[in-house]
Structure formats: C-alpha cells, structure tokens
Motif scaffolding. Structure first.
Motif, short mmCIF file in Angstrom:
data_model
loop_
_atom_site.label_atom_id
_atom_site.label_comp_id
_atom_site.label_asym_id
_atom_site.label_seq_id
_atom_site.Cartn_x
_atom_site.Cartn_y
_atom_site.Cartn_z
N ALA A 17 0.81 -1.22 0.00
CA ALA A 17 0.00 0.00 0.00
C ALA A 17 0.85 1.27 0.00
N TYR A 18 1.99 1.23 0.70
CA TYR A 18 2.84 2.42 0.85
C TYR A 18 4.30 2.07 0.58
N PRO A 19 4.64 1.79 -0.66
CA PRO A 19 5.99 1.30 -0.96
C PRO A 19 7.10 2.32 -0.70
N ASP A 20 6.75 3.60 -0.75
CA ASP A 20 7.79 4.63 -0.63
C ASP A 20 7.73 5.39 0.70
N ALA A 21 7.18 4.76 1.71
CA ALA A 21 7.03 5.44 3.00
C ALA A 21 8.39 5.85 3.56
N ASP A 22 8.45 7.05 4.09
CA ASP A 22 9.69 7.57 4.66
C ASP A 22 9.35 8.58 5.74
N CYS A 23 10.34 9.06 6.43
CA CYS A 23 10.15 10.07 7.46
C CYS A 23 9.60 11.34 6.82
N THR A 24 8.58 11.92 7.42
CA THR A 24 7.98 13.13 6.86
C THR A 24 8.60 14.41 7.42
N LEU A 25 9.54 14.28 8.34
CA LEU A 25 10.32 15.43 8.78
C LEU A 25 11.46 15.64 7.79
N GLU A 26 11.65 16.87 7.36
CA GLU A 26 12.68 17.17 6.36
C GLU A 26 13.99 17.55 7.06
N VAL A 35 16.66 18.04 16.13
CA VAL A 35 15.93 19.28 16.36
C VAL A 35 14.48 19.12 15.95
N SER A 36 14.25 18.57 14.76
CA SER A 36 12.90 18.46 14.22
C SER A 36 12.03 17.52 15.05
N VAL A 37 12.59 16.41 15.48
CA VAL A 37 11.76 15.46 16.22
C VAL A 37 11.41 16.03 17.59
N THR A 44 2.48 19.17 14.31
CA THR A 44 2.51 18.40 13.06
C THR A 44 3.89 18.50 12.40
N ASP A 45 4.24 17.46 11.67
CA ASP A 45 5.50 17.48 10.92
C ASP A 45 5.49 18.61 9.90
N ALA A 46 4.33 18.87 9.30
CA ALA A 46 4.24 19.93 8.30
C ALA A 46 4.60 21.29 8.90
N ARG A 47 4.11 21.57 10.09
CA ARG A 47 4.44 22.84 10.76
C ARG A 47 5.93 22.90 11.09
N VAL A 77 10.90 29.05 17.39
CA VAL A 77 10.19 27.76 17.41
C VAL A 77 8.83 27.84 18.09
N ARG A 78 8.46 29.01 18.60
CA ARG A 78 7.20 29.15 19.34
C ARG A 78 5.98 28.64 18.56
N PRO A 79 5.90 28.81 17.23
CA PRO A 79 4.73 28.30 16.50
C PRO A 79 4.55 26.79 16.60
N CYS A 80 5.58 26.06 17.01
CA CYS A 80 5.48 24.61 17.18
C CYS A 80 4.89 24.22 18.53
N GLY A 81 4.62 25.21 19.40
CA GLY A 81 4.08 24.92 20.71
C GLY A 81 5.15 24.54 21.71
#
Length: 220
Positions: A17-26, A35-37, A44-47, A77-81
């Motif tokens: 179903a998801y052959p190319d799944a990968d980490c969504t944090l860039e 830092v991102s995690v 959200t990862d998008a934010r 980083v405040r917008p990330c909560g």
C-alpha cells in the motif's frame, strides 16, 4: 494465527500500500533530525518543516545553534508549541553534542538517550533513518494501530489498549523482523493519517488490513 504471523502479513500489506514510506520530517543532517523530532512533539510534521528553515537560516551549523541564546531559539520555534521547553532542550542538546561528541550525533542508542530532550522514540528514529540500524519508533500512530490490529496487548487488562510506548516497543521487537521495523513504523504513520484515523471513525471499508485487523468493522 499468532501475533508473529499476523505481523508478517501486516508488513507485506503495508509495503504494497505504501511502498515509498519515509520520514515526513525534512532534514539533511543527523543533528537537524534531532531538532525536528523535538519540535514535533504535540505539533505536526508539516508545521515543523515550515519553521526549521527559519531556525537554520539564523543558525546554520550545530556550533551556531549551540551558542544561540535560548530566548532567540524560543522566538523562532514558538509556533510549534511548548516553545520554552523545546528551546531549552534543543540548546542543551546541541551544546552537549559539541562539547562531548565533537559536534557529531552518536550512532549508539544508549548514547543518544543521554542527550537532553531525546527519548526512546527520538533515538529509534535517528538510529533507523540516519544510521540504517534496526529501530521501532513508537509514536502515537504506532501505538494506536498496533493495538487496534492486535499486534500488541495490555497484559494487565485485556479490555484496555497498551499505551506505554516502551511496552509497545518491547512487544513489537519480539514479532517484527529487525530489518523491517523502521519502515514498518513509517508506514503505520501514513496509514494512521489516511485510513486508521484517531479523530474520526477509522475508514475500515478502504483499509488493506480489514480482514486481518482485530478491531475492523469489516472483518466479520
């Protein structure tokens, strides 16, 4: 079938179903994933992906971020909560990497756990995504889906899901082949966002696991 057999079938279905799944944090460096995690907690990862370029524009190297004022990091980083606690952890983590690890992220799980703000989930993500080592990342999607499917269970109360991340991780290590763990968890994230959702009724009618899942409304 037993849980190990179920796990193998679930892995193959999700692969298809998801052959190319990968980490969504860039990220393009191990320290940037740390830092991102940290920023992704309750965000959200998008934010996070929107905010970190602003952080790295001002502090482009691990040494720059280690020297940065915590208040300055917090402003960005405040917008990330949870800006204050995340800024403190990021600052302390970068300083420790510089002073004790030569500005390099260690490729040892126990050493990663020594870093401020780094728990088992973060350490597993770095081990799997950066260093290509066996890893099981028990985020909220992993915990929710593995309980629903029937891959893990609450050994004290069979009527309740097992919500302890470490207990879920330890149960999964017993049934998931080591080489599959990291990709399996990434696929659970996608499946949890698109199909087996948390805030709406799961879309069992279009789930590739409906005939295997212990909780599916389509299985009977």
């Amino acid at each position: 079938m037993d849980r190990q057999e179920l796990a193998l079938q679930v892995i193959e279905r999700l692969k298809s179903a998801y052959p190319d799944a990968d980490c969504t944090l860039e990220y393009d460096d191990a320290w940037k994933l740390l830092v991102s995690v940290r920023l992704a907690a309750q965000c959200t990862d998008a934010r996070v992906n929107q905010i970190v370029p602003i952080l790295y524009e001002k502090y482009p190297t691990i040494e720059d971020l280690a020297k940065a004022d915590v208040d300055d990091i917090e402003q960005i980083v405040r917008p990330c909560g949870l800006g204050r606690s995340k800024a403190r952890d990021i600052s302390a983590c970068m300083r420790m990497l510089v002073t004790e690890y030569g500005a390099r992220v260690p490729d040892d799980f126990d050493e990663l756990l020594k870093l401020p703000g780094v728990g088992r989930k973060s350490a597993n993500l770095v081990m799997g995504d950066v260093f290509g080592k066996p890893a099981i990342v028990t985020d909220t999607h992993c915990i929710r889906l593995t309980n629903r499917i029937g891959l893990v269970r609450n050994e004290k109360d069979a009527n309740q899901p097992e919500k302890d991340p470490k207990k879920v991780e330890m149960q999964l290590w017993k049934i998931i082949p080591p080489q599959e763990g990291n990709s399996f968890c990434h696929r659970l994230v996608i499946h949890g966002r698109e199909v087996c959702t948390a805030r709406t009724t799961p879309y069992c009618d279009r789930c590739c696991l409906s005939d295997l899942c212990a909780s599916s409304t389509q299985g009977a």
